[in-house]
Design an enzyme around this catalytic site. Structure first.
Site, PDB file in Angstrom:
ATOM      1  N   GLY B  51       6.277  -5.337  21.216  1.00 58.05           N
ATOM      2  CA  GLY B  51       7.009  -6.532  20.821  1.00 58.05           C
ATOM      3  C   GLY B  51       6.218  -7.512  19.984  1.00 58.05           C
ATOM      4  O   GLY B  51       6.641  -8.644  19.806  1.00 58.05           O
ATOM      5  N   ASP B  53       4.848  -8.761  16.354  1.00 51.17           N
ATOM      6  CA  ASP B  53       5.159  -8.538  14.938  1.00 51.17           C
ATOM      7  C   ASP B  53       3.909  -8.147  14.161  1.00 51.17           C
ATOM      8  O   ASP B  53       3.861  -7.092  13.542  1.00 51.17           O
ATOM      9  CB  ASP B  53       5.761  -9.801  14.313  1.00 51.17           C
ATOM     10  CG  ASP B  53       7.044 -10.230  14.998  1.00 51.17           C
ATOM     11  OD1 ASP B  53       7.747  -9.350  15.521  1.00 51.17           O
ATOM     12  OD2 ASP B  53       7.331 -11.441  15.019  1.00 51.17           O
ATOM     13  N   HIS B  76      -7.174  -7.116  -3.182  1.00 48.53           N
ATOM     14  CA  HIS B  76      -5.971  -6.438  -3.681  1.00 48.53           C
ATOM     15  C   HIS B  76      -4.771  -6.844  -2.843  1.00 48.53           C
ATOM     16  O   HIS B  76      -4.920  -7.514  -1.808  1.00 48.53           O
ATOM     17  CB  HIS B  76      -6.153  -4.922  -3.717  1.00 48.53           C
ATOM     18  CG  HIS B  76      -6.332  -4.295  -2.365  1.00 48.53           C
ATOM     19  ND1 HIS B  76      -7.486  -4.431  -1.624  1.00 48.53           N
ATOM     20  CD2 HIS B  76      -5.491  -3.521  -1.622  1.00 48.53           C
ATOM     21  CE1 HIS B  76      -7.350  -3.773  -0.493  1.00 48.53           C
ATOM     22  NE2 HIS B  76      -6.150  -3.208  -0.445  1.00 48.53           N
ATOM     23  N   ASP B  80      -2.564  -5.717   4.616  1.00 53.39           N
ATOM     24  CA  ASP B  80      -3.731  -5.829   5.498  1.00 53.39           C
ATOM     25  C   ASP B  80      -4.879  -6.573   4.814  1.00 53.39           C
ATOM     26  O   ASP B  80      -5.947  -6.725   5.402  1.00 53.39           O
ATOM     27  CB  ASP B  80      -4.178  -4.457   6.042  1.00 53.39           C
ATOM     28  CG  ASP B  80      -4.394  -3.417   4.968  1.00 53.39           C
ATOM     29  OD1 ASP B  80      -3.911  -3.616   3.838  1.00 53.39           O
ATOM     30  OD2 ASP B  80      -5.039  -2.391   5.251  1.00 53.39           O
ATOM     31  N   HIS B  81      -4.621  -7.062   3.602  1.00 57.26           N
ATOM     32  CA  HIS B  81      -5.621  -7.895   2.919  1.00 57.26           C
ATOM     33  C   HIS B  81      -5.082  -9.266   2.523  1.00 57.26           C
ATOM     34  O   HIS B  81      -5.861 -10.185   2.318  1.00 57.26           O
ATOM     35  CB  HIS B  81      -6.184  -7.139   1.710  1.00 57.26           C
ATOM     36  CG  HIS B  81      -6.936  -5.908   2.122  1.00 57.26           C
ATOM     37  ND1 HIS B  81      -8.304  -5.854   2.189  1.00 57.26           N
ATOM     38  CD2 HIS B  81      -6.495  -4.707   2.580  1.00 57.26           C
ATOM     39  CE1 HIS B  81      -8.679  -4.671   2.652  1.00 57.26           C
ATOM     40  NE2 HIS B  81      -7.601  -3.954   2.896  1.00 57.26           N
ATOM     41  N   ASP B 166     -10.685  -1.849  -0.929  1.00 54.92           N
ATOM     42  CA  ASP B 166     -10.238  -0.469  -0.728  1.00 54.92           C
ATOM     43  C   ASP B 166     -10.327   0.235  -2.073  1.00 54.92           C
ATOM     44  O   ASP B 166      -9.827  -0.279  -3.073  1.00 54.92           O
ATOM     45  CB  ASP B 166      -8.786  -0.429  -0.257  1.00 54.92           C
ATOM     46  CG  ASP B 166      -8.630  -0.973   1.155  1.00 54.92           C
ATOM     47  OD1 ASP B 166      -9.624  -1.420   1.737  1.00 54.92           O
ATOM     48  OD2 ASP B 166      -7.491  -0.941   1.659  1.00 54.92           O
ATOM     49  N   ASP B 198     -15.650   0.584   1.730  1.00 53.70           N
ATOM     50  CA  ASP B 198     -14.483   1.206   2.350  1.00 53.70           C
ATOM     51  C   ASP B 198     -14.848   2.529   3.034  1.00 53.70           C
ATOM     52  O   ASP B 198     -15.362   3.440   2.404  1.00 53.70           O
ATOM     53  CB  ASP B 198     -13.458   1.456   1.225  1.00 53.70           C
ATOM     54  CG  ASP B 198     -12.180   2.141   1.679  1.00 53.70           C
ATOM     55  OD1 ASP B 198     -12.000   2.379   2.885  1.00 53.70           O
ATOM     56  OD2 ASP B 198     -11.346   2.419   0.784  1.00 53.70           O
ATOM     57  N   PRO B 369      -3.862   9.934  -1.090  1.00 58.06           N
ATOM     58  CA  PRO B 369      -4.315   8.678  -0.487  1.00 58.06           C
ATOM     59  C   PRO B 369      -5.193   7.876  -1.444  1.00 58.06           C
ATOM     60  O   PRO B 369      -5.677   8.412  -2.444  1.00 58.06           O
ATOM     61  CB  PRO B 369      -5.101   9.136   0.738  1.00 58.06           C
ATOM     62  CG  PRO B 369      -5.326  10.594   0.587  1.00 58.06           C
ATOM     63  CD  PRO B 369      -4.511  11.114  -0.536  1.00 58.06           C
ATOM     64  N   HIS B 371      -8.168   6.269  -0.815  1.00 55.84           N
ATOM     65  CA  HIS B 371      -9.510   5.964  -0.319  1.00 55.84           C
ATOM     66  C   HIS B 371     -10.504   7.062  -0.697  1.00 55.84           C
ATOM     67  O   HIS B 371     -10.170   8.249  -0.675  1.00 55.84           O
ATOM     68  CB  HIS B 371      -9.489   5.792   1.195  1.00 55.84           C
ATOM     69  CG  HIS B 371      -8.594   4.674   1.652  1.00 55.84           C
ATOM     70  ND1 HIS B 371      -9.002   3.367   1.689  1.00 55.84           N
ATOM     71  CD2 HIS B 371      -7.295   4.680   2.048  1.00 55.84           C
ATOM     72  CE1 HIS B 371      -8.005   2.603   2.114  1.00 55.84           C
ATOM     73  NE2 HIS B 371      -6.952   3.380   2.339  1.00 55.84           N
ATOM     74  N   HIS B 393     -13.910  -1.408   6.944  1.00 49.62           N
ATOM     75  CA  HIS B 393     -12.581  -0.841   6.782  1.00 49.62           C
ATOM     76  C   HIS B 393     -12.522   0.590   7.316  1.00 49.62           C
ATOM     77  O   HIS B 393     -12.370   1.553   6.555  1.00 49.62           O
ATOM     78  CB  HIS B 393     -12.185  -0.862   5.300  1.00 49.62           C
ATOM     79  CG  HIS B 393     -10.698  -0.843   5.097  1.00 49.62           C
ATOM     80  ND1 HIS B 393      -9.917   0.205   5.486  1.00 49.62           N
ATOM     81  CD2 HIS B 393      -9.861  -1.748   4.567  1.00 49.62           C
ATOM     82  CE1 HIS B 393      -8.665  -0.068   5.183  1.00 49.62           C
ATOM     83  NE2 HIS B 393      -8.597  -1.254   4.621  1.00 49.62           N
TER      84      HIS B 393
END
Lengths: 557, 557
Positions: B51, B53, B76, B80-81, B166, B198, B369, B371, B393
């Site tokens: 529950g 967010d 970037h 998450d940044h 990243d 990264d 991906p 990375h 990271h």
């Protein structure tokens, strides 16, 4: 019964209890007079079934037709095929036919459920023929990730029905014979009437890798390790235990087996002659701790991140006997079952943090799966030449892929049936169709409780986990029902304790006049609950943008 | 401050808020006089945070040192940044420097938070040098899965610090330049003092595949489809939108873009000149429904099984505009983020059931991906030749793998630091050590609520989801505190409704004399709660083998 109107003998098949994986845990096969059931397994709860231990098939249909049920036929000893046997026998007490390893596991399971005396367990061997009612049943050996795995061939008045159980073709299994396509072809010399086959890997091209790859890789990895080696695997993977034991002998390590299921299964494996391990190879945890690291291999469970397993306890540094040491090598000899990725990953991170090196199946092949891929499934279809085909044991996408594959080998498109649990497929030599559909629900088991899906328990838990709970209690006068005192509102899992006090007192203030008003005249309890839920729910919703579950109780004073 | 006792200028770095992925969401860099913060991202909640967010870093340290904080530097535009930027600016309102795409996304994000006017957003371009306090900051271009991704080079009094953001090396990205190792080598001609890089794919051997593989595969798959094509991707993957648009032109399909974030990002991509899409290629959902299937491609979100996304709505057959048709081809142009496997799989099963063919990245490479893998990380290390190395990271296992790799390229083992969020690493030209450790917690955000980890909310939710709740309410006399009437017990998510009534009435019977007894003399509320919890908990525990959360409330009447 709504049987088709013709004179050819018919049979019916009915999958039960699969939670999206159709025909995985239980398959019913019936004729006019007889019913046999193939497997009685449990499912492990999905992410949206919080707090449920296991899920078992709803068996009402079998109880209603108990007079015709003749036997439970087991294909192999995995929990998703035998886990619900105690529940089954409570509903329908008939003989259980099982291959040796499954029988040994069932023996123990029924003993724990205090049902050993009343159950009739019969060990079967591949090649034997058993008359059960008007059916002739023969088990045939298949390769899978537990010893003594079998498929079942049933000769019925309508023709031969084949159920593969879980299987793969492996030309060089570590324990037991290769899957016996020869005997299958023999049984199906006129073509099978119906083939029901494992679909788990039906989306994957080619052939499945052989256990031999593990036989090559595991000893290398064990030989290269400089300190202790800890291997984590499934307890039912008896062949893996043999591979690990052989590697111990080769590299001068002693073997310490940890965990109740791993110890129990090692014992069963040795008793049944599947395991060839010298007695002096095996040491206790205490002895393991007193030997140099390069003389020790520890075999334990925990490859799926199970919180109570050996490896996960070690990762949390709270295993009773074993502490992870710098430069321990941990080999995850398993692949991750979908849904377990996060706990598995968490445990690996913790093990690395404690100084261990962790080798997974991703880095080097330390595990092979036990299910046939497309080319093996084609070979099976070619060997059995079924008129009708029902893919089982797979999610919808896998069943679809398997059905499409069957059509490429000659099954008529209209003769490949993707069933849903509860579908009754009736078939004879001339035609087949789904003639009926029964309610085929699931029973959720938690502790001593069991519920079907109509109950609110799981739905309420989903709400509780996301939004928490707010309880509203108030007192009313026993004589005139009027509000006595103030209502009291308490919460859990809803708002931070520091924030909640003022908010909940304000909610009480808002609720009091509303309750007072409604309690002045007679009101049904359900209506009153609605009033509370609406008043409290919208007040809190405005203030927090969240919708907790609201529980109301009234005390008559 | 507990600075080391020497005269060389020092800097400190401090990772914050990573939930196991260290230095992922926020990295603080400070000198005696200045603090800059690199990125302010959110984390998505883990499975044991029901529950919630999003999770944001605890920013108390920044607020306490607000007089020295000079700027927020963004690498970037991924959530998450940048996701916690509004929260950050509420605590510390300083200029935010961001590359163009990130700036455009932040602009929108701050507008929605009604904070656009008070925030000072500055667009930066790779190659520009910015004086910020005594720091000289230069962004350099890197390849990643959102355009305008950058790393940051900061020249400090102690030496050059590199933070890669990243990144991967891709010699032929679809949008923007390749990662600029040349300029990095230039900046680091005397060797970097510190490299923070990264680590997401630091366990993977070799080089990451190029976006060119997707450029080759996606148009083939789209060309081979006979009915509609539905492509699901991340909205921030602007290059994927270009590939899809080009394939539409090549194969005579119109492009229908669905979903707010996908439409918004397509607009930003075109405005910034990253996307070259003719205006007449794009059609509405209404137009898409009126064209023949082989003339339409629908681009939508939902590759991670998000319940409200376009593709998942389609799989449930409740998308407002689009109904899945027989022989639709659905291309999942993404890989599954760990933890999302089950919902992704569920949605694929439902799409197949509706008649679609679903092509995943497992079947054919439809996604690469963003990375770098081991060989790329080695190239980075060789180009920057850092004295100190801090992997960022990544989960612990990835950081460990990355630190080991750095050592193989020449970093001294004692100079590679695997930090934990909250560790303050102080370093100068001569030495480095972790000099302090602050509480670096997380803030859980749900609706309008925010709590730190000390709150019980998440813990209570975990208990609620597994065992449900039992509420105990009783009335006591305002004058002497004695029990009035009977206690009332209600439950949710605990036992099936049909089973519960008798059980809960019996529990009330058991509790009544105990309560009556304890209420005869004065008792603290906490002690009384304990009495209720123990009495009810052990009664129900014996009867059900389960331990629900117990909430007690008293009403004074």
């Amino acid at each position: 019964m709504t049987s088709k109107n013709n004179d050819a003998p018919w049979i019916r098949v009915l999958p039960l209890g699969g939670l999206g994986e159709i025909g995985k845990n239980m398959m019913v096969l019936e004729t006019v007079d007889d019913i046999v059931v193939i497997d009685a397994g449990v499912l492990f709860p999905e992410w949206n079934m919080p707090g449920i231990d296991v899920v078992i098939p709803d068996m009402d249909y079998l109880e209603e037709n108990a007079d015709r049920v003749r036997a439970l036929l087991i294909t192999h000893g995995h929990e998703d095929h035998i886990g619900a046997v105690p529940h089954f026998l409570k509903r329908v007490n008939v003989p259980v036919y099982a291959p040796a390893m499954a029988e040994a596991l069932l023996h123990e399971k029924l003993r724990q459920a205090r049902m050993r005396d009343e159950a009739e367990l019969k060990v079967i061997h591949p090649g034997e023929q058993h008359e059960i009612g008007e059916l002739e049943v023969e088990w045939f050996a298949v390769c899978h990730s537990v010893p003594d795995s079998t498929g079942i061939a049933i000769t019925t008045p309508a023709g031969v029905v084949i159920h593969t159980g879980d299987f793969k073709l492996d030309n060089a299994p570590v324990i037991g014979p290769p899957s016996d396509l020869g005997v299958l072809a023999d049984i199906c010399q006129d073509g099978a009437l119906l083939l029901m086959a494992d679909s788990t890997y039906a989306e994957e091209e080619g052939y499945s890798p052989s256990d031999r790859e593990v036989v090559e890789n595991l000893p290398d990895l064990i030989g290269a390790a400089e300190n202790r080696v800890i291997v984590s695997s499934f307890a039912s993977q008896i062949a893996r235990i043999q591979i690990v034991a052989d590697a111990c002998i080769k590299h001068g390590r002693k073997l310490c087996v940890l965990g109740r299921s791993m110890i129990n299964n090692t014992k069963i494996g040795r008793d049944l002659g599947h395991l060839d391990i010298p007695g002096d190879l095996i040491i206790s945890a205490g002895e393991a701790n007193s030997l140099p690291g390069d003389k020790v291999l520890i075999l334990t469970t925990g490859s799926q991140g199970e919180p109570q397993s050996g490896l996960v306890r070690m990762s949390r540094n709270d295993h009773r006997d074993i502490k992870i040491q710098d430069d321990d090598t941990i080999i995850m000899s398993a692949s991750t079952i979908p849904g377990n990725e996060v706990p598995v990953n968490d445990s690996i991170n913790e093990l690395v943090r404690l100084g261990a090196r962790v080798i997974t199946n991703h880095e080097r092949r330390t595990h092979v799966p036990g299910h046939a891929r497309k080319e093996e499934l084609r070979m099976l279809l070619n060997a059995t030449r079924p008129k009708y085909f029902v893919p089982v044991h797979g999610e919808y996408r896998m069943l679809k892929s398997h059905a499409d594959l069957a059509v490429t080998t000659g099954v008529a498109p209209e003769n490949a049936f993707i069933l849903t649990d509860g579908d009754i497929l009736e078939l004879d030599r001339n035609s087949a169709e789904v003639v009926d559909r029964i309610e085929a629900g699931h029973i959720f088991v938690h502790g001593l409780g069991m519920w079907d899906e109509s109950g609110n328990v799981v739905i309420e838990r989903r709400s509780l986990q996301h939004n928490g709970v707010v309880t509203v209690a108030f007192s009313r006068d026993t004589v005139d029902g009027s509000l006595v005192g103030r209502p009291k509102i308490v919460s859990a899992g809803f708002v931070h304790v520091e924030d909640s006090d003022g908010l909940l007192r304000e909610t009480e203030d808002a609720l009091t006049p509303v309750l007072d008003q409604h309690l002045k005249k007679p009101i049904e309890w359900g209506d009153l609950e609605d009033v509370v839920r609406t008043t409290v729910g919208s007040f809190l919703g405005r203030r927090t943008k969240r919708r907790p579950l609201i529980i109301t109780s009234a005390i008559d004073v």
